[in-house]
Design a protein around this motif. Structure first.
Motif, PDB file in Angstrom:
ATOM      1  N   HIS A 168       5.394 -17.766  -8.593  1.00  0.00           N
ATOM      2  CA  HIS A 168       4.211 -16.985  -8.341  1.00  0.00           C
ATOM      3  C   HIS A 168       3.754 -16.346  -9.496  1.00  0.00           C
ATOM      4  O   HIS A 168       2.697 -15.895  -9.342  1.00  0.00           O
ATOM      5  N   TYR A 169       4.557 -16.442 -10.488  1.00  0.00           N
ATOM      6  CA  TYR A 169       3.914 -15.714 -11.645  1.00  0.00           C
ATOM      7  C   TYR A 169       3.361 -16.769 -12.698  1.00  0.00           C
ATOM      8  O   TYR A 169       3.944 -17.576 -13.435  1.00  0.00           O
ATOM      9  N   ILE A 170       2.123 -16.755 -12.619  1.00  0.00           N
ATOM     10  CA  ILE A 170       1.388 -17.931 -13.207  1.00  0.00           C
ATOM     11  C   ILE A 170       1.442 -17.826 -14.721  1.00  0.00           C
ATOM     12  O   ILE A 170       1.500 -19.070 -15.412  1.00  0.00           O
ATOM     13  N   GLU A 171       1.624 -16.744 -15.512  1.00  0.00           N
ATOM     14  CA  GLU A 171       1.787 -16.410 -16.502  1.00  0.00           C
ATOM     15  C   GLU A 171       3.053 -17.136 -17.216  1.00  0.00           C
ATOM     16  O   GLU A 171       3.562 -17.398 -18.308  1.00  0.00           O
ATOM     17  N   GLU A 172       4.081 -17.188 -16.278  1.00  0.00           N
ATOM     18  CA  GLU A 172       5.186 -17.888 -16.403  1.00  0.00           C
ATOM     19  C   GLU A 172       5.289 -19.502 -16.614  1.00  0.00           C
ATOM     20  O   GLU A 172       5.708 -19.866 -17.719  1.00  0.00           O
ATOM     21  N   ALA A 173       4.169 -19.987 -15.901  1.00  0.00           N
ATOM     22  CA  ALA A 173       3.921 -21.415 -16.075  1.00  0.00           C
ATOM     23  C   ALA A 173       3.168 -21.462 -17.161  1.00  0.00           C
ATOM     24  O   ALA A 173       3.589 -22.404 -17.943  1.00  0.00           O
ATOM     25  N   GLU A 174       2.404 -20.684 -17.534  1.00  0.00           N
ATOM     26  CA  GLU A 174       1.608 -20.914 -18.767  1.00  0.00           C
ATOM     27  C   GLU A 174       2.353 -20.705 -20.065  1.00  0.00           C
ATOM     28  O   GLU A 174       2.205 -21.141 -20.847  1.00  0.00           O
ATOM     29  N   GLU A 175       3.362 -19.889 -20.017  1.00  0.00           N
ATOM     30  CA  GLU A 175       4.235 -19.610 -21.138  1.00  0.00           C
ATOM     31  C   GLU A 175       5.183 -20.759 -21.406  1.00  0.00           C
ATOM     32  O   GLU A 175       5.415 -21.137 -22.454  1.00  0.00           O
ATOM     33  N   MET A 176       5.724 -21.328 -20.174  1.00  0.00           N
ATOM     34  CA  MET A 176       6.811 -22.164 -20.378  1.00  0.00           C
ATOM     35  C   MET A 176       6.533 -23.525 -20.300  1.00  0.00           C
ATOM     36  O   MET A 176       7.487 -24.372 -20.747  1.00  0.00           O
ATOM     37  N   ALA A 177       5.534 -24.098 -19.237  1.00  0.00           N
ATOM     38  CA  ALA A 177       5.676 -25.425 -18.934  1.00  0.00           C
ATOM     39  C   ALA A 177       4.998 -26.452 -19.920  1.00  0.00           C
ATOM     40  O   ALA A 177       4.103 -26.002 -20.406  1.00  0.00           O
ATOM     41  N   ASP A 178       5.819 -27.652 -19.505  1.00  0.00           N
ATOM     42  CA  ASP A 178       5.041 -28.740 -20.388  1.00  0.00           C
ATOM     43  C   ASP A 178       3.919 -29.331 -19.406  1.00  0.00           C
ATOM     44  O   ASP A 178       2.816 -29.721 -19.906  1.00  0.00           O
ATOM     45  N   ARG A 179       4.155 -29.541 -18.203  1.00  0.00           N
ATOM     46  CA  ARG A 179       3.206 -29.997 -17.207  1.00  0.00           C
ATOM     47  C   ARG A 179       3.198 -28.944 -15.835  1.00  0.00           C
ATOM     48  O   ARG A 179       4.168 -28.257 -15.822  1.00  0.00           O
ATOM     49  N   ILE A 180       2.295 -29.117 -15.401  1.00  0.00           N
ATOM     50  CA  ILE A 180       1.877 -28.062 -14.085  1.00  0.00           C
ATOM     51  C   ILE A 180       1.615 -29.196 -13.064  1.00  0.00           C
ATOM     52  O   ILE A 180       0.526 -30.245 -13.253  1.00  0.00           O
ATOM     53  N   GLY A 181       1.961 -28.787 -11.930  1.00  0.00           N
ATOM     54  CA  GLY A 181       1.460 -29.428 -10.633  1.00  0.00           C
ATOM     55  C   GLY A 181       1.051 -28.399  -9.626  1.00  0.00           C
ATOM     56  O   GLY A 181       1.818 -27.261  -9.760  1.00  0.00           O
ATOM     57  N   VAL A 182      -0.009 -28.764  -8.733  1.00  0.00           N
ATOM     58  CA  VAL A 182      -0.455 -27.594  -8.139  1.00  0.00           C
ATOM     59  C   VAL A 182      -0.445 -28.208  -6.513  1.00  0.00           C
ATOM     60  O   VAL A 182      -0.858 -29.195  -6.330  1.00  0.00           O
ATOM     61  N   ILE A 183       0.441 -27.610  -5.652  1.00  0.00           N
ATOM     62  CA  ILE A 183       0.504 -28.186  -4.381  1.00  0.00           C
ATOM     63  C   ILE A 183      -0.308 -27.254  -3.382  1.00  0.00           C
ATOM     64  O   ILE A 183      -0.007 -26.046  -3.555  1.00  0.00           O
ATOM     65  N   ASN A 184      -0.952 -27.890  -2.456  1.00  0.00           N
ATOM     66  CA  ASN A 184      -1.686 -26.819  -1.623  1.00  0.00           C
ATOM     67  C   ASN A 184      -1.550 -27.676  -0.341  1.00  0.00           C
ATOM     68  O   ASN A 184      -2.000 -28.733   0.100  1.00  0.00           O
ATOM     69  N   ARG A 185      -1.408 -26.977   0.909  1.00  0.00           N
ATOM     70  CA  ARG A 185      -1.421 -27.657   2.239  1.00  0.00           C
ATOM     71  C   ARG A 185      -0.374 -28.844   2.138  1.00  0.00           C
ATOM     72  O   ARG A 185      -0.731 -29.864   3.014  1.00  0.00           O
ATOM     73  N   GLY A 186       0.511 -28.934   1.628  1.00  0.00           N
ATOM     74  CA  GLY A 186       1.529 -30.114   1.536  1.00  0.00           C
ATOM     75  C   GLY A 186       1.066 -31.327   0.818  1.00  0.00           C
ATOM     76  O   GLY A 186       1.608 -32.258   0.820  1.00  0.00           O
ATOM     77  N   GLU A 187      -0.133 -31.009  -0.227  1.00  0.00           N
ATOM     78  CA  GLU A 187      -0.700 -32.189  -0.955  1.00  0.00           C
ATOM     79  C   GLU A 187      -0.628 -31.748  -2.322  1.00  0.00           C
ATOM     80  O   GLU A 187      -0.959 -30.594  -2.690  1.00  0.00           O
ATOM     81  N   LEU A 188      -0.306 -32.617  -3.290  1.00  0.00           N
ATOM     82  CA  LEU A 188      -0.506 -32.540  -4.637  1.00  0.00           C
ATOM     83  C   LEU A 188      -1.850 -32.442  -5.046  1.00  0.00           C
ATOM     84  O   LEU A 188      -2.291 -33.478  -4.879  1.00  0.00           O
ATOM     85  N   VAL A 189      -2.525 -31.349  -5.337  1.00  0.00           N
ATOM     86  CA  VAL A 189      -3.880 -31.279  -5.795  1.00  0.00           C
ATOM     87  C   VAL A 189      -4.037 -32.031  -7.189  1.00  0.00           C
ATOM     88  O   VAL A 189      -4.994 -32.522  -7.353  1.00  0.00           O
ATOM     89  N   VAL A 190      -3.083 -31.600  -8.097  1.00  0.00           N
ATOM     90  CA  VAL A 190      -3.362 -31.976  -9.428  1.00  0.00           C
ATOM     91  C   VAL A 190      -2.070 -31.999 -10.270  1.00  0.00           C
ATOM     92  O   VAL A 190      -1.049 -31.058  -9.923  1.00  0.00           O
ATOM     93  N   VAL A 191      -1.460 -32.894 -10.949  1.00  0.00           N
ATOM     94  CA  VAL A 191      -0.353 -32.872 -11.823  1.00  0.00           C
ATOM     95  C   VAL A 191      -0.969 -33.304 -13.394  1.00  0.00           C
ATOM     96  O   VAL A 191      -1.620 -34.429 -13.454  1.00  0.00           O
ATOM     97  N   GLU A 192      -0.750 -32.361 -14.148  1.00  0.00           N
ATOM     98  CA  GLU A 192      -1.282 -32.636 -15.623  1.00  0.00           C
ATOM     99  C   GLU A 192      -0.748 -31.899 -16.698  1.00  0.00           C
ATOM    100  O   GLU A 192       0.034 -30.923 -16.229  1.00  0.00           O
ATOM    101  N   ASP A 193      -0.710 -32.459 -17.820  1.00  0.00           N
ATOM    102  CA  ASP A 193      -0.094 -31.479 -18.955  1.00  0.00           C
ATOM    103  C   ASP A 193      -1.019 -30.150 -18.970  1.00  0.00           C
ATOM    104  O   ASP A 193      -2.106 -30.235 -18.667  1.00  0.00           O
TER     105      ASP A 193
END
Length: 313
Positions: free
Chosen positions: A192-217
């Motif tokens: 839930h800490y979005i700065e955590e994803a921004e700090e560490m992740a190579d790629r990010i996926g956003v899931i909402n209502r059971g569907e992957l909205v976006v998966v991207e570098d």
């Protein structure tokens, strides 16, 4: 190179009729840190639970390093480590005993040297003979990570790993996650800490209502969906934007003391030079300017909000 985790058309519908996952497709590359973001109830924990064998899927397939989680579940699960959200540990056991037991559950031969390294990396070595019930909440969370690493998994799931821990421990965990990746472990992180994803992740996926909205570098996502804004601090406040500037992405801010111009960072022409020239021609002077870029948090909120609006429509 074959992805370490391959998910195809994965769905989960509970007996109540609630559809937690809807046709999810996802590939996770070896050695990456992948952050899965989504609001409460979006399906993050359900997705992880299916991959780890805790929840049964209603449809679709999942393979871990080529091993199907249903047909070849022993080999698949031996490659997975899970750090759950909830602090559920063997309260009356010592730290050392619970790590040895966790390793044995996967049929691994005893390896005190590996367990010692895990505990030292997590600053737990001096607590190895302590009963888990005597540890602080932050230390118990470190024990959960140590348990997940005891059998040397290739794929590590961290489900809200820093929920409820202090800032110092959070940064320690970020360093540990990077070290694990350097050692060849692939990491999937929900947070839930979005700065955590921004700090560490190579790629990010956003899931909402059971569907992957976006998966991207991460960088591509922020470049594609982010906005840049130029804020001009005006010499004299404006009551309204002059009609000559109608149609431009301009807004008044700070009670008329600032003009905010939003532009596309990917466009060949940002329009800034033309805007500044036109402002000068109309006698609108500014004393300062600065530009800012969308944060990952703003992109995430817009994706989820737009998805919710489309669902209502």
């Amino acid at each position: 190179m074959q992805p370490i985790l391959s998910i195809r058309n994965l769905g989960k519908t509970y007996a109540s009729g609630f559809q937690a996952l809807k046709g999810v497709d996802l590939d996770i590359d070896r050695g990456e840190i992948f952050a899965l973001l989504g609001p409460n109830g979006a399906g993050k924990t359900t997705l992880i639970s299916i991959v780890c064998g805790i929840v049964t899927a209603s449809g679709g397939s999942v393979s871990v390093d080529g091993h199907d989680i249903a047909r070849d579940y022993r080999a698949a699960r031996a490659m997975i480590g899970l750090v759950p959200q909830e602090l559920s540990t063997d309260a009356f056991e010592t730290v050392w005993a619970t790590l040895r037991f966790s390793r044995g559950l996967f049929g691994k031969a005893p390896d005190p040297a590996h367990l010692e390294k895990v505990l030292r990396d997590l600053s737990l070595w001096d607590k190895k003979d302590s009963k888990i019930m005597t540890l602080s909440g932050g230390m118990k969370r470190r024990v959960l990570i140590a348990k997940a690493l005891a059998h040397e998994p290739r794929l590590l799931f961290l489900d809200e790993p820093t929920a409820g821990v202090d800032v110092e421990l959070r940064h320690d965990m970020w360093q540990m996650v990077r070290a694990l990746r350097e050692g060849g472990t692939t990491i999937i992180l929900t947070t839930h800490y979005i700065e955590e994803a921004e700090e560490m992740a190579d790629r990010i996926g956003v899931i909402n209502r059971g569907e992957l909205v976006v998966v991207e570098d991460k960088a591509t996502l922020m470049r594609k969906l982010g906005k840049k804004q130029l804020t001009l601090q005006l010499q004299e406040p404006l009551a309204a934007i002059p009609p000559e500037f109608a149609g431009l992405p301009l807004e008044l801010a700070e009670e008329g003391r600032a003009l905010v111009y939003t532009f596309d960072v990917q466009a060949e022409e940002t329009g800034i030079a033309a805007l500044l020239r036109r402002l000068g021609e109309h006698g609108i002077d500014f004393r300062d300017l600065h530009s800012s870029e969308s944060s990952l948090e703003e992109i995430f909120v817009n994706l989820v909000r737009n998805g919710a609006q489309e669902a209502r429509a």
